[in-house]
Design a protein around this motif. Sequence first.
Motif, PDB file in Angstrom:
ATOM      1  N   TYR A 103       0.814  -1.216   0.000  1.00 55.57           N
ATOM      2  CA  TYR A 103       0.000   0.000   0.000  1.00 55.57           C
ATOM      3  C   TYR A 103       0.854   1.277   0.000  1.00 55.57           C
ATOM      4  CZ  TYR A 103      -3.887  -3.149   0.934  1.00 55.57           C
ATOM      5  OH  TYR A 103      -4.796  -4.165   0.852  1.00 55.57           O
ATOM      6  N   PHE A 104       1.805   1.372   0.924  1.00 57.14           N
ATOM      7  CA  PHE A 104       2.674   2.549   0.965  1.00 57.14           C
ATOM      8  C   PHE A 104       4.131   2.105   1.061  1.00 57.14           C
ATOM      9  CE2 PHE A 104      -1.340   4.446   2.008  1.00 57.14           C
ATOM     10  CZ  PHE A 104      -1.263   5.738   1.523  1.00 57.14           C
ATOM     11  N   THR A 105       5.022   3.020   0.687  1.00 61.46           N
ATOM     12  CA  THR A 105       6.450   2.755   0.695  1.00 61.46           C
ATOM     13  C   THR A 105       7.173   3.958   1.298  1.00 61.46           C
ATOM     14  OG1 THR A 105       6.330   1.370  -1.290  1.00 61.46           O
ATOM     15  CG2 THR A 105       8.470   2.335  -0.762  1.00 61.46           C
ATOM     16  N   VAL A 106       8.207   3.709   2.073  1.00 61.68           N
ATOM     17  CA  VAL A 106       9.061   4.783   2.565  1.00 61.68           C
ATOM     18  C   VAL A 106      10.257   4.903   1.623  1.00 61.68           C
ATOM     19  CG1 VAL A 106      10.460   5.635   4.476  1.00 61.68           C
ATOM     20  CG2 VAL A 106       8.350   4.367   4.954  1.00 61.68           C
ATOM     21  N   THR A 107      10.429   6.064   1.024  1.00 61.32           N
ATOM     22  CA  THR A 107      11.510   6.284   0.074  1.00 61.32           C
ATOM     23  C   THR A 107      12.840   6.502   0.807  1.00 61.32           C
ATOM     24  OG1 THR A 107      11.294   8.689   0.000  1.00 61.32           O
ATOM     25  CG2 THR A 107       9.840   7.393  -1.440  1.00 61.32           C
ATOM     26  N   GLU A 108      13.904   6.597   0.032  1.00 64.69           N
ATOM     27  CA  GLU A 108      15.226   6.851   0.618  1.00 64.69           C
ATOM     28  C   GLU A 108      15.264   8.193   1.345  1.00 64.69           C
ATOM     29  OE1 GLU A 108      18.107   6.509  -2.445  1.00 64.69           O
ATOM     30  OE2 GLU A 108      17.920   4.319  -2.630  1.00 64.69           O
ATOM     31  N   ASP A 109      14.369   9.104   0.946  1.00 59.09           N
ATOM     32  CA  ASP A 109      14.305  10.424   1.582  1.00 59.09           C
ATOM     33  C   ASP A 109      13.304  10.451   2.736  1.00 59.09           C
ATOM     34  OD1 ASP A 109      16.136  11.428  -0.284  1.00 59.09           O
ATOM     35  OD2 ASP A 109      14.532  11.860  -1.714  1.00 59.09           O
ATOM     36  N   SER A 134       5.549  -5.042   5.768  1.00 63.04           N
ATOM     37  CA  SER A 134       4.279  -4.483   6.236  1.00 63.04           C
ATOM     38  C   SER A 134       4.041  -3.101   5.647  1.00 63.04           C
ATOM     39  CB  SER A 134       4.268  -4.410   7.766  1.00 63.04           C
ATOM     40  OG  SER A 134       5.302  -3.565   8.227  1.00 63.04           O
ATOM     41  N   ASN A 135       2.876  -2.571   5.907  1.00 60.24           N
ATOM     42  CA  ASN A 135       2.492  -1.236   5.451  1.00 60.24           C
ATOM     43  C   ASN A 135       3.025  -0.205   6.445  1.00 60.24           C
ATOM     44  OD1 ASN A 135       1.266   1.109   4.632  1.00 60.24           O
ATOM     45  ND2 ASN A 135      -0.819   0.447   5.089  1.00 60.24           N
ATOM     46  N   PRO A 136       3.994   0.613   6.069  1.00 61.68           N
ATOM     47  CA  PRO A 136       4.572   1.559   7.017  1.00 61.68           C
ATOM     48  C   PRO A 136       3.611   2.647   7.461  1.00 61.68           C
ATOM     49  CG  PRO A 136       5.352   2.031   4.799  1.00 61.68           C
ATOM     50  CD  PRO A 136       4.593   0.742   4.724  1.00 61.68           C
ATOM     51  N   ALA A 137       2.496   2.798   6.752  1.00 64.26           N
ATOM     52  CA  ALA A 137       1.542   3.860   7.085  1.00 64.26           C
ATOM     53  C   ALA A 137       0.393   3.378   7.960  1.00 64.26           C
ATOM     54  CB  ALA A 137       0.980   4.471   5.803  1.00 64.26           C
ATOM     55  N   GLN A 138       0.365   2.086   8.251  1.00 63.67           N
ATOM     56  CA  GLN A 138      -0.795   1.540   8.938  1.00 63.67           C
ATOM     57  C   GLN A 138      -1.070   2.231  10.268  1.00 63.67           C
ATOM     58  OE1 GLN A 138      -3.201  -0.521   8.031  1.00 63.67           O
ATOM     59  NE2 GLN A 138      -4.113  -0.121  10.032  1.00 63.67           N
ATOM     60  N   ALA A 139      -0.046   2.484  11.045  1.00 63.68           N
ATOM     61  CA  ALA A 139      -0.245   3.074  12.374  1.00 63.68           C
ATOM     62  C   ALA A 139      -0.115   4.594  12.352  1.00 63.68           C
ATOM     63  CB  ALA A 139       0.755   2.481  13.365  1.00 63.68           C
ATOM     64  N   LEU A 140       0.073   5.182  11.180  1.00 65.04           N
ATOM     65  CA  LEU A 140       0.201   6.626  11.075  1.00 65.04           C
ATOM     66  C   LEU A 140      -1.161   7.275  10.852  1.00 65.04           C
ATOM     67  CD1 LEU A 140       3.341   6.770   8.747  1.00 65.04           C
ATOM     68  CD2 LEU A 140       3.274   6.766  11.253  1.00 65.04           C
ATOM     69  N   THR A 141      -1.246   8.551  11.158  1.00 66.50           N
ATOM     70  CA  THR A 141      -2.508   9.267  11.052  1.00 66.50           C
ATOM     71  C   THR A 141      -2.449  10.318   9.954  1.00 66.50           C
ATOM     72  OG1 THR A 141      -3.013   8.962  13.394  1.00 66.50           O
ATOM     73  CG2 THR A 141      -4.154  10.741  12.273  1.00 66.50           C
ATOM     74  N   GLU A 171      10.198   9.736   2.743  1.00 65.97           N
ATOM     75  CA  GLU A 171       8.873  10.199   2.344  1.00 65.97           C
ATOM     76  C   GLU A 171       7.960   8.983   2.231  1.00 65.97           C
ATOM     77  OE1 GLU A 171       7.148  13.499  -0.776  1.00 65.97           O
ATOM     78  OE2 GLU A 171       8.573  12.026  -1.555  1.00 65.97           O
ATOM     79  N   VAL A 172       6.754   9.089   2.766  1.00 69.25           N
ATOM     80  CA  VAL A 172       5.795   7.982   2.722  1.00 69.25           C
ATOM     81  C   VAL A 172       4.893   8.194   1.509  1.00 69.25           C
ATOM     82  CG1 VAL A 172       4.003   6.721   3.955  1.00 69.25           C
ATOM     83  CG2 VAL A 172       5.876   7.788   5.233  1.00 69.25           C
ATOM     84  N   VAL A 173       5.031   7.326   0.506  1.00 64.09           N
ATOM     85  CA  VAL A 173       4.298   7.499  -0.753  1.00 64.09           C
ATOM     86  C   VAL A 173       3.468   6.258  -1.060  1.00 64.09           C
ATOM     87  CG1 VAL A 173       6.104   9.021  -1.646  1.00 64.09           C
ATOM     88  CG2 VAL A 173       6.160   6.567  -2.180  1.00 64.09           C
ATOM     89  N   PRO A 174       2.357   6.438  -1.785  1.00 65.01           N
ATOM     90  CA  PRO A 174       1.569   5.273  -2.200  1.00 65.01           C
ATOM     91  C   PRO A 174       2.391   4.377  -3.117  1.00 65.01           C
ATOM     92  CG  PRO A 174       0.327   7.320  -2.515  1.00 65.01           C
ATOM     93  CD  PRO A 174       1.747   7.710  -2.233  1.00 65.01           C
ATOM     94  N   SER A 175       2.257   3.083  -2.948  1.00 67.21           N
ATOM     95  CA  SER A 175       3.048   2.156  -3.755  1.00 67.21           C
ATOM     96  C   SER A 175       2.764   2.311  -5.243  1.00 67.21           C
ATOM     97  CB  SER A 175       2.764   0.711  -3.313  1.00 67.21           C
ATOM     98  OG  SER A 175       3.259   0.502  -2.017  1.00 67.21           O
ATOM     99  N   PHE A 176       1.532   2.705  -5.589  1.00 72.10           N
ATOM    100  CA  PHE A 176       1.192   2.785  -7.011  1.00 72.10           C
ATOM    101  C   PHE A 176       1.941   3.927  -7.716  1.00 72.10           C
ATOM    102  CE2 PHE A 176      -2.531   4.884  -4.875  1.00 72.10           C
ATOM    103  CZ  PHE A 176      -2.310   6.194  -5.313  1.00 72.10           C
ATOM    104  N   THR A 177       2.640   4.773  -6.963  1.00 75.38           N
ATOM    105  CA  THR A 177       3.440   5.824  -7.592  1.00 75.38           C
ATOM    106  C   THR A 177       4.871   5.384  -7.852  1.00 75.38           C
ATOM    107  OG1 THR A 177       4.185   6.784  -5.482  1.00 75.38           O
ATOM    108  CG2 THR A 177       2.078   7.583  -6.372  1.00 75.38           C
ATOM    109  N   THR A 178       5.250   4.199  -7.413  1.00 76.78           N
ATOM    110  CA  THR A 178       6.650   3.765  -7.485  1.00 76.78           C
ATOM    111  C   THR A 178       6.956   3.008  -8.764  1.00 76.78           C
ATOM    112  OG1 THR A 178       6.248   1.666  -6.331  1.00 76.78           O
ATOM    113  CG2 THR A 178       6.701   3.607  -4.972  1.00 76.78           C
TER     114      THR A 178
END
Length: 505
Positions: free
Chosen positions: A229-235, A438-445, A237-244
Amino acid sequence: MRKTRFGATMAATAVIALALTACGDGEADQDAESQVSTKDSVSWMTMLHTATTPETDGVIETALEEHTGLTIEFQWVPDASRDEKINAALASDSLADIVSLTSINNTTVRQAMSQGQFWDVEEYLAEFPNLAEIPETTIDVARVDGGLYGVPYQKPQARYGVLVRQDWLDNLGLEVPHTIEDLTEVAKAFTENDPDGNGVADTVGFYDREESYGVGFRSLAGYFGAGQYFTVTEDDEVVPSFTTDEFKDAMEWYRGVYENGWVNQEFVTVQKQVQKDGIAQGKGGIVVSGLFEAKNFQEAARAADPNTPQDWALINDMTFEDVPRRILTDTNGGMGGWLAIPKSSVETEADLKVVLGFINDLMDEEAFDLMTNGVEGTHYELDADGVVTILDEAVWEQEVQPFGSSRPSEVVKAFKSSNPLTNQANELMEENAEFMVSNPAQALTSETYNAQWSLIDQQVMDAYNQYITGQIDMAGFEAVVDSLRGQGVDAVIEELTAAYAETQG
């Protein structure tokens, strides 16, 4: 069979103690009486993953009532229409005492939680022996805006893999594939080389369904390096996986599979049950699904034709090029949703504790056994080695199987099975935990995520379907994503990235 209710008994004991310490104070006595729960039943809106609904007051329901000491009213919701039904129930506030919320990214659900529609149960868990044992890691990913608005469903951390017809591999003299490259060749052979030997071109490689974007393909994309669902980039940044790039690389590969006819061409309209029926009928030989499904596919095929040779290879170590071995979690790291308790249905703390006691009791081994295998001697038998054998598959499917997806925990106990595919699946799912992503954004708001993500994701899914089936090209897909950036995607990225930064100190 244990007949006492832990939760209800504890609540009643607390009330008695309060009443005794009131020492004749009329106001205190009256307050104590208001905390006495007279609740002796529980209603439960839960998901149905099978074609048929179990009989009301059937043998499993009756046994669970005896075990928990409460009358149970099951309100079965077909999983295919869960979001529609749950959204409508939330809007009208016509909710059962317990609501199974298994679509964790549903924005309506997350908004309802944030707005206080459900009890925050975290402070009560320690009062119940089974609930107190829920791992803190599961609690962490189950919180929304800092609150635990339901008892989290506990599941294996990563259940998925690739299932390939072993008998078709044998018929064609092929080895079990362990790379995307080899899997592609198997898909081609299963489509073009008559793997069932009937002389008719009536098979395909992959057999997918309408939930491809969120289920089967998403798991495949993980092998390419795409995130869950989401990915943490090298910078950071938490981005949707579909943008990668990794996600889009997987899309390009799967579009090639579609263009060559190596996946069922109508998959965007195939519902889950239709997919299962097609697999049982031998229409396709590769399924990206839970490893435990292999046994279900095999038994469904044999129920239709006892002489069918259908057998499956279970693969949990699929890789692509130089991407390290990995598997996306399909259960959010072991959290499969919430058993949420609405304040509108359960109005007092005393009643809340009765409901929590009920959920606690369902996590006892006896209740878990009932919801997994059924009644010993009626649905299954147990040999001296502890191996479970289902006595009548059709009866088990009708009376027991529907309850399996409602078990508050799937990790209470692992049963040995007479079916080797089940035992192998359990071993491979346990092994998956080491490679789980896992989804790195799951516990984020993110307020924007809570308010808008369901609509955004639906539009991306539509674009995915259009791209795979050749209606648009990659530029068209990227144009859809770009158009959504100003409609919430960029705001979600900004908010999640800020929340992630806070967690990193």
